[in-house]
Write an enzyme that holds these catalytic residues in place. Structure first.
Site, PDB file in Angstrom:
ATOM      1  CG  ASN A   1      -2.015   9.714  -5.136  1.00  0.00           C
ATOM      2  OD1 ASN A   1      -2.808  10.436  -5.337  1.00  0.00           O
ATOM      3  ND2 ASN A   1      -2.006   8.784  -4.266  1.00  0.00           N
TER       4      ASN A   1
ATOM      5  CB  SER B   1      -0.873  -0.117   1.180  1.00  0.00           C
ATOM      6  OG  SER B   1      -0.017   0.212   2.439  1.00  0.00           O
TER       7      SER B   1
ATOM      8  NE  ARG C   1      -1.753   5.726   0.749  1.00  0.00           N
ATOM      9  CZ  ARG C   1      -1.252   4.862   1.548  1.00  0.00           C
ATOM     10  NH1 ARG C   1       0.114   5.055   1.826  1.00  0.00           N
ATOM     11  NH2 ARG C   1      -1.799   3.719   2.249  1.00  0.00           N
TER      12      ARG C   1
END
Lengths: 290, 156
Positions: A227, A219, A223
């Site tokens: 992004n 994660s 992440r």
């Protein structure tokens, strides 16, 4: 890039391919000239652009911070020292707020992560065509591909997340011992004193806690990567508009400005989140469960 | 988008940079900041102390001033009293002196008067004797009436 030379899909693909140097099954050790060639090189290839920009930015960070650290004194701070101390203070506050143990590694680690990721993300604000154009076939011609935002390369984000993951495992075992760590993975959340049920709860706990543990680096890295990759993609799509007439070009310019302003928030936030989660994960690794 | 050797290289460089930060960047900065914090705290404490001392000094000065004023008032009062005393003294002395001198003068005058009277007396006696002599030259012997003349002169 004129639209009649290459299609939009090719343009986007070009921008999303790293400058890869590796052992190609047909061409041997060479730079990849297409995305397919880069893929065919397999594991034994290196993204030269990613390495160059990430190491360059890290060196920049190390140089200025080292300079400030050398000159650091209790007297009146100069502008550079003031700036550096502001960051140090910011990181220190976060570490003190989230990390309850005693570990001299955590705060420097957090600062390195924050500043490095921030600098890598910051490259996203450079217009997408500028550096590839200068370095590429139309400019000095040293690189066919050039991705200037290292954090849109999953290698970078996974490397950082793996580094954090290794530290989590290392400190979990160091603080709680091997048996304590295994006990943490198998003894929770389901507990039973029934010997017949015990194997079932151990297996279920191991699955749950194992997923929990593995989810941390995945994660963390995904992440940041997601992004930045999405942000970069939108910049690329906006820059496509420049080849669609002057009206679209002006509109695209406005959009690029707005997106860049919004992205200032995203790049800072992503660097901050990565840092805070690292601190929190390491705090959990240090904490004894009762 | 491919995972490859870059991952390992990045992992290694990440480790190196974290080590570098931990070794060379973080400790001196934090040390300097802590030192400055202590210095500022000391400075603030010193300022507070200074202010307190100033307050005390001001109070002390006011007290001294008050005392000095009181003393000055006392001294003035005493001086005034003494001056009055001196004046009084001088006045009484002068009066005494005046009286003394007056008495002396009177005594002298009296003495002079007595002397003059004595002289006058002797002169009058002589005059009377001379007068009487002249009278008596014609009539009587001066020797024979001497006691009468003397008793007259003694009555003056």
């Amino acid at each position: 890039m004129a639209a009649n030379e290459i299609t939009s899909a090719e343009y986007i693909k070009h921008h999303l391919t790293n400058l890869t140097f590796g052992n190609h099954p047909v061409h041997g050790w060479s730079f990849a000239h297409t995305a397919e060639e880069a893929k065919e090189m397999g594991f034994w290839a290196i993204h030269v652009d990613t390495m160059f920009w990430s190491l360059g930015l890290a060196a920049l960070f190390a140089y200025y911070f080292y300079k400030a650290a050398q000159k650091a004194s209790a007297g009146v701070p100069g502008p550079l020292q003031n700036f550096v101390e502001m960051i140090v203070d910011f990181v220190n506050d976060n570490v003190r707020g989230s990390f309850s143990g005693e570990n001299p590694l955590v705060a420097p680690l957090a600062m390195t992560i924050f500043v490095w990721i921030f600098l890598m993300n910051l490259m996203d604000l450079v217009p997408v065509d500028l550096i590839p154009y200068v370095a590429g076939d139309h400019g000095v011609g040293i690189a066919h591909f050039m991705k200037v935002v290292p954090s849109t390369d999953p290698n970078v984000t996974f490397a950082m997340a793996l580094g954090v993951f290794f530290l989590i495992i290392y400190y979990s075992i160091k603080i709680k011992g091997v048996s304590g760590f295994i006990g943490e993975l198998t003894g929770m959340p389901f507990q039973t004193s029934n010997l017949l049920l015990k194997p079932f709860t151990v297996v279920i706990n191991l699955i749950l806690e194992g997923v929990n543990l593995l989810a941390k680096p995945v994660s963390l890295s995904l992440r940041l990567f997601g992004n930045m990759y999405a942000g970069e993609m939108i910049f690329i799509l906006i820059s496509l508009m420049y080849s669609a007439g002057w009206a679209m070009g002006i509109f695209g310019g406005g959009l690029q400005f707005v997106w860049a302003v919004f992205h200032v928030l995203v790049i800072t936030l992503q660097a901050f989140i990565f840092m805070v989660l690292t601190i929190v994960y390491l705090d959990m690794a240090h904490a004894e469960h009762h | 988008m491919n995972i490859n050797l870059t991952l390992i290289a990045q992992l290694a460089s990440f480790a190196v940079f974290v080590w570098f930060t931990m070794k060379f960047i973080w400790p001196p900065l934090v040390k300097a900041m802590d030192e400055r914090k202590a210095k500022i705290a000391d400075g603030l404490a010193a300022a507070e102390r200074g202010q307190h001392e100033q307050e005390l000094a001001r109070e002390r000065a006011a007290q001294y001033l008050h005392e000095a004023k009181q003393q000055a008032a006392e001294i003035t009062a005493k001086a005034e009293k003494q001056a009055a005393l001196i004046v009084e003294d001088a006045k009484s002395k002068a009066q005494e002196e005046g009286a003394r001198q007056l008495a002396a003068a009177q005594a002298e005058i009296e003495q002079e008067v007595n002397k003059a009277r004595e002289e006058l007396r002797s002169k009058v006696a002589e005059l009377a004797v001379a007068g009487a002599e002249k009278i008596l030259r014609r009539e009587i012997d001066a020797e024979a009436h001497k006691d009468i003349v003397e008793s007259v002169a003694g009555q003056i």
